[in-house]
Design a protein around this motif. Sequence first.
Motif, PDB file in Angstrom:
ATOM      1  N   ARG A  49       0.842  -1.203   0.000  1.00 45.34           N
ATOM      2  CA  ARG A  49       0.000   0.000   0.000  1.00 45.34           C
ATOM      3  C   ARG A  49       0.879   1.257   0.000  1.00 45.34           C
ATOM      4  O   ARG A  49       0.591   2.238  -0.667  1.00 45.34           O
ATOM      5  N   LYS A  53       1.140   4.166  -2.859  1.00 47.77           N
ATOM      6  CA  LYS A  53       0.969   5.586  -2.519  1.00 47.77           C
ATOM      7  C   LYS A  53       2.245   6.393  -2.755  1.00 47.77           C
ATOM      8  O   LYS A  53       2.314   7.578  -2.413  1.00 47.77           O
ATOM      9  N   LYS A  55       4.941   6.251  -1.114  1.00 46.12           N
ATOM     10  CA  LYS A  55       5.616   6.658   0.138  1.00 46.12           C
ATOM     11  C   LYS A  55       6.983   5.992   0.215  1.00 46.12           C
ATOM     12  O   LYS A  55       7.908   6.501   0.842  1.00 46.12           O
ATOM     13  N   SER A 116      -2.920  -5.716  26.666  1.00 44.33           N
ATOM     14  CA  SER A 116      -3.748  -4.512  26.726  1.00 44.33           C
ATOM     15  C   SER A 116      -4.304  -4.275  28.120  1.00 44.33           C
ATOM     16  O   SER A 116      -4.836  -3.205  28.389  1.00 44.33           O
ATOM     17  N   HIS A 137       3.060  -1.301  25.290  1.00 45.53           N
ATOM     18  CA  HIS A 137       1.718  -1.404  24.723  1.00 45.53           C
ATOM     19  C   HIS A 137       1.564  -0.496  23.510  1.00 45.53           C
ATOM     20  O   HIS A 137       1.521   0.726  23.650  1.00 45.53           O
ATOM     21  N   PHE A 139      -0.556   0.587  19.869  1.00 42.55           N
ATOM     22  CA  PHE A 139      -1.973   0.842  19.562  1.00 42.55           C
ATOM     23  C   PHE A 139      -2.254   0.526  18.096  1.00 42.55           C
ATOM     24  O   PHE A 139      -1.381   0.691  17.241  1.00 42.55           O
ATOM     25  N   ASN A 140      -3.438   0.074  17.860  1.00 41.63           N
ATOM     26  CA  ASN A 140      -3.875  -0.409  16.552  1.00 41.63           C
ATOM     27  C   ASN A 140      -4.379   0.752  15.672  1.00 41.63           C
ATOM     28  O   ASN A 140      -5.250   1.483  16.128  1.00 41.63           O
ATOM     29  N   PRO A 141      -3.876   0.919  14.458  1.00 41.66           N
ATOM     30  CA  PRO A 141      -2.829   0.163  13.762  1.00 41.66           C
ATOM     31  C   PRO A 141      -1.415   0.594  14.204  1.00 41.66           C
ATOM     32  O   PRO A 141      -1.073   1.773  14.108  1.00 41.66           O
ATOM     33  N   VAL A 144       0.938   3.041  12.497  1.00 37.24           N
ATOM     34  CA  VAL A 144       0.476   4.432  12.360  1.00 37.24           C
ATOM     35  C   VAL A 144       0.434   5.168  13.702  1.00 37.24           C
ATOM     36  O   VAL A 144       0.827   6.338  13.786  1.00 37.24           O
ATOM     37  N   MET A 145      -0.066   4.512  14.738  1.00 35.98           N
ATOM     38  CA  MET A 145      -0.311   5.201  16.012  1.00 35.98           C
ATOM     39  C   MET A 145       1.017   5.520  16.705  1.00 35.98           C
ATOM     40  O   MET A 145       1.878   4.654  16.841  1.00 35.98           O
ATOM     41  N   ASN A 187      -6.725   2.428  27.732  1.00 36.19           N
ATOM     42  CA  ASN A 187      -7.860   1.498  27.743  1.00 36.19           C
ATOM     43  C   ASN A 187      -8.813   1.733  28.912  1.00 36.19           C
ATOM     44  O   ASN A 187     -10.002   1.430  28.813  1.00 36.19           O
ATOM     45  N   LEU A 190     -10.706   4.690  27.246  1.00 32.60           N
ATOM     46  CA  LEU A 190     -11.309   4.426  25.929  1.00 32.60           C
ATOM     47  C   LEU A 190     -12.348   3.300  25.951  1.00 32.60           C
ATOM     48  O   LEU A 190     -13.420   3.426  25.349  1.00 32.60           O
ATOM     49  N   MET A 223     -12.337   8.186  14.653  1.00 38.58           N
ATOM     50  CA  MET A 223     -13.319   7.131  14.341  1.00 38.58           C
ATOM     51  C   MET A 223     -14.379   7.143  15.426  1.00 38.58           C
ATOM     52  O   MET A 223     -14.075   7.431  16.581  1.00 38.58           O
ATOM     53  N   LEU A 228     -14.593   1.847  15.927  1.00 41.27           N
ATOM     54  CA  LEU A 228     -13.319   1.594  16.618  1.00 41.27           C
ATOM     55  C   LEU A 228     -13.359   0.241  17.333  1.00 41.27           C
ATOM     56  O   LEU A 228     -12.379  -0.512  17.319  1.00 41.27           O
ATOM     57  N   ILE A 232     -10.639  -2.702  16.957  1.00 37.22           N
ATOM     58  CA  ILE A 232      -9.906  -3.313  18.073  1.00 37.22           C
ATOM     59  C   ILE A 232     -10.250  -4.805  18.160  1.00 37.22           C
ATOM     60  O   ILE A 232      -9.396  -5.648  18.448  1.00 37.22           O
TER      61      ILE A 232
END
Length: 279
Positions: A49, A53, A55, A116, A137, A139-141, A144-145, A187, A190, A223, A228, A232
């Motif tokens: 991907r 793009k 990148k 988590s 820990h 974070f998803n994704p 990116v996070m 968590n 959230l 999101m 979300l 998750i």
Amino acid sequence: MKIGVIGTGTMGSGIAQVFIEKGYEVILNGISESEIKNGFNIIDKNLDRKVKKEKITLEDKEAILEKLNICVEIDELKECDIVVEAIVENMEVKKELFKKLDEVVKEDTILATNTSSLSITEIALSTKRPDKVIGMHFFNPAPVMKLVEIIEGVASSQETVDKVHELCNQISKDPVMVKEAPGFIVNRILVPMINEAIGILGDGIATKEEIDKAMKLGAGHPMGPLELSDLIGNDVVLFIMEVLHKEFGDDKYRPHTLLKKMVRGNLLGRKTKNGFYKY
Ligand code: CAA
């Protein structure tokens, strides 16, 4: 520095991707040939991907994948300087794995868990190196996070904390320090919010689209809580609510019955292609 990652699901493969993209040599361990293939495919697709793009170039992609080794035998992690575990959220299974890892890896290897919500202190007790066990820990994704919660168990040493902090900086993550407590920071905030959104849906107060739109436009979330939850995994959301409920004993953490029903019905979200939404 050699990195071991155990677990080939969304988180394990995402974490492995983070490290190889930063030039680290990674050994990704999974429980079977098909699982490690699955992990490899997730990373391969993500990199494709990026190529599409523009990148990264195709040559970059190949160079990144050169850094990735995959294996099913835990013994192959013996040369790793740090191992990040991202397997199923089951204390007994994690303890068994950490006990085995402790016997296999070098004396000074750090053992990190991406759990988590489970206790780092308890996981650490299954090893003879509790000072070198820590929570890391993601974070998803994960690719990116920006955040990594660094969770100190009761016995985690300052040296271990400092090394993991430095490693987070090296992979361009922005860590926060947390003393072990149920749900850590993110968590604990959230997941009860997501549970509340499920309650609003379950009570018939608004549609899923309206709930998600409300939180995106009214609270600035990227999101909505229901989409979300699907990202998750509704089973993971339920598991975290159950941990919070059990540990704090407070009714405000009781998982909503709709969440339980969905998990029983295998409506787990993106991973089963069906959750609050269809994928
Ligand atoms: N894997 C890898 N990369 C992904 C991805 C995935 N699953 N999903 C999106 N991306 C990448 C895209 O390729 C894109 O990359 P570029 O900027 O390089 O082009 C970038 O992320 C942004 O994606 P999109 O433009 O497609 O979409 P977006 O702007 O809506 O962002 C999002 C997607 C990053 C997922 C964003 O919606 C978001 O931040 N959502 C909230 C996610 C969140 O809250 N995560 C935490 C969950 S809690 C948790 O993980 C902890 C736990 O223990 C349960």
